[in-house]
Enzyme design. Sequence first.
Site, mmCIF file in Angstrom:
data_model
loop_
_atom_site.group_PDB
_atom_site.id
_atom_site.type_symbol
_atom_site.label_atom_id
_atom_site.label_comp_id
_atom_site.label_asym_id
_atom_site.label_seq_id
_atom_site.Cartn_x
_atom_site.Cartn_y
_atom_site.Cartn_z
ATOM 1 N N GLY A 1 36.783 35.996 47.252
ATOM 2 C CA GLY A 1 37.399 36.445 48.458
ATOM 3 C C GLY A 1 36.398 36.911 49.490
ATOM 4 C CD GLU B 1 37.166 44.171 45.799
ATOM 5 O OE1 GLU B 1 38.547 44.271 46.182
ATOM 6 O OE2 GLU B 1 36.496 43.218 45.885
#
Length: 176
Positions: free
Chosen positions: A17, A91
């Site tokens: 991503g 993250e």
Amino acid sequence: MRKNEMGDKTNLIFSYGTLKRGFPNHTLIEDLIRTGDASFIGVYKTLSPYPLVCGPYRVPFLLNFPDKGKQVYGELYAVTPLGLAKIDDLEGLSKGHYERLPLRVVKEDEDENIKEVEAYYGHRNYAEEMWKRNGMIGQEVYSKTVAEGYVKRIDRPRDTTFLDQIRSFLSSTTSL
């Protein structure tokens, strides 16, 4: 790889991503490469199909549902423990945003030489709802087209947590 100690202390991370080249969070990877805490290995794909979907703000999520979705393409990086800690922080591992779990990948144009790596999956606490919210349809690659409408973290509302934003997205009925 500039750091000699990367050898057996290296983690292989599959990025599908916003950490990929050309996407907003790749600056972290660039910084890690500059300090010798990461190196680009190549373009890889998941050995098995997995759902790759978008959540709030067009944030991508790989979901840990093997054999659903499509083979997902991304980039493989070798990172040191320090590099891994910095990616874990981005993250939101400690906040329940993502989970870092094992994944098997192969080079984009091969079907052998399987590598055991790790990837950041959407957390199991919301993964099933995220899959349903996306119509149980996954992407093959998080491309510029798929990412259109992505909102950088700094430009998102600050009065709610990312998990609250995920919950709001999952409960909304507006179209993706």
